[in-house]
Design a protein around this motif. Structure first.
Motif, PDB file in Angstrom:
ATOM      1  N   LEU A  11       0.793  -1.217   0.000  1.00  0.00           N
ATOM      2  CA  LEU A  11       0.000   0.000   0.000  1.00  0.00           C
ATOM      3  C   LEU A  11       0.834   1.281   0.000  1.00  0.00           C
ATOM      4  CD1 LEU A  11      -2.949   1.115   0.345  1.00  0.00           C
ATOM      5  CD2 LEU A  11      -2.528   1.053   2.806  1.00  0.00           C
ATOM      6  N   LEU A  12       1.766   1.401   0.927  1.00  0.00           N
ATOM      7  CA  LEU A  12       2.531   2.632   1.054  1.00  0.00           C
ATOM      8  C   LEU A  12       3.509   2.825  -0.107  1.00  0.00           C
ATOM      9  CD1 LEU A  12       3.242   2.654   4.904  1.00  0.00           C
ATOM     10  CD2 LEU A  12       1.498   3.927   3.638  1.00  0.00           C
ATOM     11  N   GLN A  13       4.110   1.749  -0.564  1.00  0.00           N
ATOM     12  CA  GLN A  13       5.017   1.859  -1.709  1.00  0.00           C
ATOM     13  C   GLN A  13       4.268   2.314  -2.957  1.00  0.00           C
ATOM     14  OE1 GLN A  13       7.001  -1.753  -3.225  1.00  0.00           O
ATOM     15  NE2 GLN A  13       8.901  -0.591  -3.206  1.00  0.00           N
ATOM     16  N   LYS A  14       3.097   1.770  -3.177  1.00  0.00           N
ATOM     17  CA  LYS A  14       2.300   2.167  -4.330  1.00  0.00           C
ATOM     18  C   LYS A  14       1.842   3.616  -4.229  1.00  0.00           C
ATOM     19  CE  LYS A  14       0.600  -2.290  -5.984  1.00  0.00           C
ATOM     20  NZ  LYS A  14       1.265  -2.122  -7.289  1.00  0.00           N
ATOM     21  N   TRP A  15       1.703   4.093  -3.008  1.00  0.00           N
ATOM     22  CA  TRP A  15       1.294   5.480  -2.770  1.00  0.00           C
ATOM     23  C   TRP A  15       2.444   6.460  -3.031  1.00  0.00           C
ATOM     24  CZ3 TRP A  15       0.600   8.380   2.373  1.00  0.00           C
ATOM     25  CH2 TRP A  15      -0.279   9.475   2.202  1.00  0.00           C
ATOM     26  N   GLY A  16       3.670   5.952  -3.097  1.00  0.00           N
ATOM     27  CA  GLY A  16       4.822   6.794  -3.365  1.00  0.00           C
ATOM     28  C   GLY A  16       5.706   7.068  -2.166  1.00  0.00           C
ATOM     29  N   VAL A  17       5.503   6.344  -1.070  1.00  0.00           N
ATOM     30  CA  VAL A  17       6.331   6.520   0.127  1.00  0.00           C
ATOM     31  C   VAL A  17       7.702   5.901  -0.109  1.00  0.00           C
ATOM     32  CG1 VAL A  17       6.593   5.855   2.558  1.00  0.00           C
ATOM     33  CG2 VAL A  17       4.366   6.611   1.683  1.00  0.00           C
ATOM     34  N   LEU A  18       8.752   6.598   0.301  1.00  0.00           N
ATOM     35  CA  LEU A  18      10.127   6.110   0.176  1.00  0.00           C
ATOM     36  C   LEU A  18      10.742   5.906   1.562  1.00  0.00           C
ATOM     37  CD1 LEU A  18      11.528   8.390  -2.700  1.00  0.00           C
ATOM     38  CD2 LEU A  18      10.678   6.046  -2.889  1.00  0.00           C
ATOM     39  N   ASP A  19      11.571   4.911   1.679  1.00  0.00           N
ATOM     40  CA  ASP A  19      12.305   4.618   2.910  1.00  0.00           C
ATOM     41  C   ASP A  19      13.524   3.823   2.476  1.00  0.00           C
ATOM     42  OD1 ASP A  19      13.310   3.875   5.345  1.00  0.00           O
ATOM     43  OD2 ASP A  19      11.479   2.917   6.079  1.00  0.00           O
ATOM     44  N   PHE A  20      14.682   4.466   2.352  1.00  0.00           N
ATOM     45  CA  PHE A  20      15.820   3.836   1.695  1.00  0.00           C
ATOM     46  C   PHE A  20      16.277   2.569   2.392  1.00  0.00           C
ATOM     47  CE2 PHE A  20      20.285   3.372   0.362  1.00  0.00           C
ATOM     48  CZ  PHE A  20      20.102   3.396  -1.014  1.00  0.00           C
ATOM     49  N   ALA A  21      16.436   2.626   3.724  1.00  0.00           N
ATOM     50  CA  ALA A  21      16.988   1.451   4.412  1.00  0.00           C
ATOM     51  C   ALA A  21      16.317   1.149   5.744  1.00  0.00           C
ATOM     52  CB  ALA A  21      18.497   1.632   4.621  1.00  0.00           C
ATOM     53  N   GLY A  22      15.181   1.793   6.044  1.00  0.00           N
ATOM     54  CA  GLY A  22      14.471   1.357   7.234  1.00  0.00           C
ATOM     55  C   GLY A  22      14.156   2.387   8.285  1.00  0.00           C
ATOM     56  N   GLY A  23      13.899   3.634   7.923  1.00  0.00           N
ATOM     57  CA  GLY A  23      13.483   4.614   8.920  1.00  0.00           C
ATOM     58  C   GLY A  23      12.141   4.249   9.521  1.00  0.00           C
ATOM     59  N   ILE A  24      11.197   3.865   8.654  1.00  0.00           N
ATOM     60  CA  ILE A  24       9.907   3.356   9.106  1.00  0.00           C
ATOM     61  C   ILE A  24      10.023   1.881   9.446  1.00  0.00           C
ATOM     62  CG2 ILE A  24       7.590   2.699   8.338  1.00  0.00           C
ATOM     63  CD1 ILE A  24       7.436   5.316   6.805  1.00  0.00           C
ATOM     64  N   VAL A  25      10.512   1.103   8.487  1.00  0.00           N
ATOM     65  CA  VAL A  25      10.448  -0.359   8.559  1.00  0.00           C
ATOM     66  C   VAL A  25      11.263  -0.928   9.717  1.00  0.00           C
ATOM     67  CG1 VAL A  25      10.987  -2.478   7.293  1.00  0.00           C
ATOM     68  CG2 VAL A  25       9.958  -0.548   6.098  1.00  0.00           C
ATOM     69  N   VAL A  26      12.330  -0.254  10.103  1.00  0.00           N
ATOM     70  CA  VAL A  26      13.179  -0.754  11.188  1.00  0.00           C
ATOM     71  C   VAL A  26      13.062   0.137  12.430  1.00  0.00           C
ATOM     72  CG1 VAL A  26      15.547  -1.289  11.904  1.00  0.00           C
ATOM     73  CG2 VAL A  26      14.779  -1.845   9.574  1.00  0.00           C
ATOM     74  N   HIS A  27      13.542   1.358  12.345  1.00  0.00           N
ATOM     75  CA  HIS A  27      13.775   2.150  13.556  1.00  0.00           C
ATOM     76  C   HIS A  27      12.508   2.723  14.169  1.00  0.00           C
ATOM     77  CE1 HIS A  27      18.035   1.629  13.122  1.00  0.00           C
ATOM     78  NE2 HIS A  27      17.911   1.923  11.843  1.00  0.00           N
ATOM     79  N   ASN A  28      11.645   3.303  13.358  1.00  0.00           N
ATOM     80  CA  ASN A  28      10.448   3.914  13.924  1.00  0.00           C
ATOM     81  C   ASN A  28       9.546   2.880  14.583  1.00  0.00           C
ATOM     82  OD1 ASN A  28       7.300   4.773  12.923  1.00  0.00           O
ATOM     83  ND2 ASN A  28       8.419   6.178  14.242  1.00  0.00           N
ATOM     84  N   ILE A  29       9.270   1.778  13.893  1.00  0.00           N
ATOM     85  CA  ILE A  29       8.346   0.796  14.477  1.00  0.00           C
ATOM     86  C   ILE A  29       8.968   0.081  15.673  1.00  0.00           C
ATOM     87  CG2 ILE A  29       7.034   0.510  12.354  1.00  0.00           C
ATOM     88  CD1 ILE A  29       8.442  -2.190  11.933  1.00  0.00           C
ATOM     89  N   ALA A  30      10.285  -0.138  15.654  1.00  0.00           N
ATOM     90  CA  ALA A  30      10.934  -0.742  16.824  1.00  0.00           C
ATOM     91  C   ALA A  30      10.878   0.209  18.011  1.00  0.00           C
ATOM     92  CB  ALA A  30      12.374  -1.116  16.501  1.00  0.00           C
ATOM     93  N   GLY A  31      11.128   1.490  17.761  1.00  0.00           N
ATOM     94  CA  GLY A  31      11.100   2.468  18.843  1.00  0.00           C
ATOM     95  C   GLY A  31       9.721   2.649  19.432  1.00  0.00           C
ATOM     96  N   MET A  32       8.694   2.622  18.582  1.00  0.00           N
ATOM     97  CA  MET A  32       7.335   2.763  19.090  1.00  0.00           C
ATOM     98  C   MET A  32       6.881   1.506  19.827  1.00  0.00           C
ATOM     99  SD  MET A  32       6.696   5.838  18.490  1.00  0.00           S
ATOM    100  CE  MET A  32       5.034   5.800  19.149  1.00  0.00           C
ATOM    101  N   ALA A  33       7.333   0.340  19.355  1.00  0.00           N
ATOM    102  CA  ALA A  33       7.059  -0.899  20.096  1.00  0.00           C
ATOM    103  C   ALA A  33       7.736  -0.864  21.459  1.00  0.00           C
ATOM    104  CB  ALA A  33       7.530  -2.099  19.293  1.00  0.00           C
ATOM    105  N   ALA A  34       8.941  -0.295  21.503  1.00  0.00           N
ATOM    106  CA  ALA A  34       9.657  -0.150  22.767  1.00  0.00           C
ATOM    107  C   ALA A  34       8.870   0.722  23.737  1.00  0.00           C
ATOM    108  CB  ALA A  34      11.044   0.445  22.521  1.00  0.00           C
ATOM    109  N   LEU A  35       8.328   1.828  23.227  1.00  0.00           N
ATOM    110  CA  LEU A  35       7.543   2.717  24.080  1.00  0.00           C
ATOM    111  C   LEU A  35       6.307   2.001  24.611  1.00  0.00           C
ATOM    112  CD1 LEU A  35       7.208   5.594  25.191  1.00  0.00           C
ATOM    113  CD2 LEU A  35       5.955   6.160  23.093  1.00  0.00           C
TER     114      LEU A  35
END
Length: 400
Positions: free
Chosen positions: A148-172
């Motif tokens: 969904l997000l890729q088709k919408w045009g969202v970019l994430d070169f190496a994991g700002g959303i896919v790795v760090h943001n979701i891990a940090g929010m899960a941590a919280l």
């Protein structure tokens, strides 16, 4: 061996090295009675995530198109053999599978620094599996797997959303659920171990970011350079800010700042200029430092600052990508707000807000459900005695 294949095998190995690096980084930060407990939580992800990746993970992430999750057509790597290829220029599909598996291994391990000294090993294993299935795999598919997000045009070169943001929010979410430690550590038991872990993470991050181009070209080079620039500027800025506020230049601050810079540049590494990487690194050093300070003022016991470094770093990295992205750096990217593309900036902002809410909410619900079947939090006596001996029957050091 073709150049790009050789490069990707090295990059995959570097990303694998990051998980032991994380274990040393976290292991040094905790007290002597809990070193093995935090380290095994990283190392066990190498085993369990690999098993899950082989069975369904790769297929759920990269099979099918559209939507929020893939299908099971490649479960157990069905339909893939030594002649299967990926990308342009082409590399063996097995290499891409292995490379992405290393990302899957380290991402849930990042979360463990938040709830150190408080969570039972069995409950953590349930959380690890559920979190991969219900948070990580869907997010990979949505952002990188044709979803969904890729088709919408969202970019994430190496994991700002896919790795760090979701891990940090899960941590919280985990900190909110399990609450504070009753017997907090007095401080890092081994700063040299933290330094070793930081060095391994920094070294591995070149494979993490530069390798995400999946080829050897100019974008690979700029991603490599941007990685080091952002980490270095963030480390120095954090050191200076902490020196001003805390009155002493602390080694832990320098090391933590470097990791914050690495996390923040990750989504933008292959889409922005080195000059932009300088700004991103400086902002990481300032914003993540004050995010950690805010966490302390709110008395949230995120023991090893996973939210402040990875959650906030990944969040602002995506926002800054939306601001600084430059098509002259990467033709497969986009121009950002600075170059007049308001639409791209808004999409990146919306995507990271969505990922933050999704990861926090799903993680909290998972812990609540797991706690219905098996206690998530250790007993008072176990926490006081230390989890190495209480849960694992081992000690990192002879206890005198």
């Amino acid at each position: 061996m073709p150049e790009q294949l050789r490069f990707m095998l090295i990059a995959t190995s570097l990303v694998m090295l990051m998980t032991p690096g994380l274990a040393f980084f976290y292991g040094g930060l905790v007290g002597r009675k809990n070193v093995l407990t935090i380290m095994i939580q990283s190392f066990v992800s190498m085993g369990i995530t690999t098993v899950l990746w082989f069975i369904v993970g790769y297929s759920m992430c990269f099979s099918g198109t559209g939507g929020i999750i893939g299908n099971l057509q490649n479960a157990f790597l069905n339909g893939i053999d030594v002649n299967s290829v990926f990308g342009n220029p082409q590399i063996p599909l097995y290499v891409f599978i292995a490379y992405q598996m290393m990302f899957a291994i380290i991402t849930p391990a990042l979360i463990t620094g938040a709830f150190t000294n408080r969570v039972r090993f069995g409950a953590y294993l349930f959380f690890l599996v559920l979190w991969l299935l219900l948070v990580y795999f869907p997010m990979v598919h949505m952002v990188w797997g044709g979803g969904l997000l890729q088709k919408w045009g969202v970019l994430d070169f190496a994991g700002g959303i896919v790795v760090h943001n979701i891990a940090g929010m899960a941590a919280l979410a985990s900190v909110v659920f399990v609450g504070k430690r009753l017997f907090p550590d007095k401080g890092p038991h081994s700063i040299p171990l933290v330094a070793l872990g930081t060095g391994l993470l920094w070294f591995g991050w070149y494979g993490f970011n530069a390798g995400s181009e999946l080829a050897v070209n100019g974008v690979t080079a700029v991603a490599f350079l941007n990685t080091d620039i952002a980490a270095s500027f963030a480390a120095i800025v954090w050191l200076i800010v902490a020196w001003i506020i805390e009155k002493k230049p602390k080694f832990i601050g320098l090391l933590t700042g470097a990791v914050a810079g690495l996390a923040t540049i990750t989504p933008a590494a292959g889409y922005v200029t080195p000059a932009s990487a300088v700004i991103i690194g400086c902002m990481a050093g300032v914003v993540c430092y004050f995010a950690v300070s805010l966490k302390n003022r709110l008395k949230l016991d995120d023991a090893l600052d996973v939210w402040g470094v990875h959650g906030v770093g990944g969040f602002i990295g995506i926002i800054l990508l939306g601001f600084f992205a430059d098509l002259s750096v990467n033709a497969a990217g986009s121009n950002g707000l600075l170059l007049g593309n308001v639409n791209f900036f808004l999409k990146e902002t919306a995507a990271v807000l969505f990922s933050s809410i999704y990861a926090f909410g799903m993680s909290f619900v998972m812990l609540w459900l797991i706690n219905k079947f098996t206690p998530v939090k250790v007993s008072i006596q176990e926490e006081e005695n230390g989890l190495d001996a209480a849960l694992h029957g081992e000690n990192a050091y002879e206890m005198i």
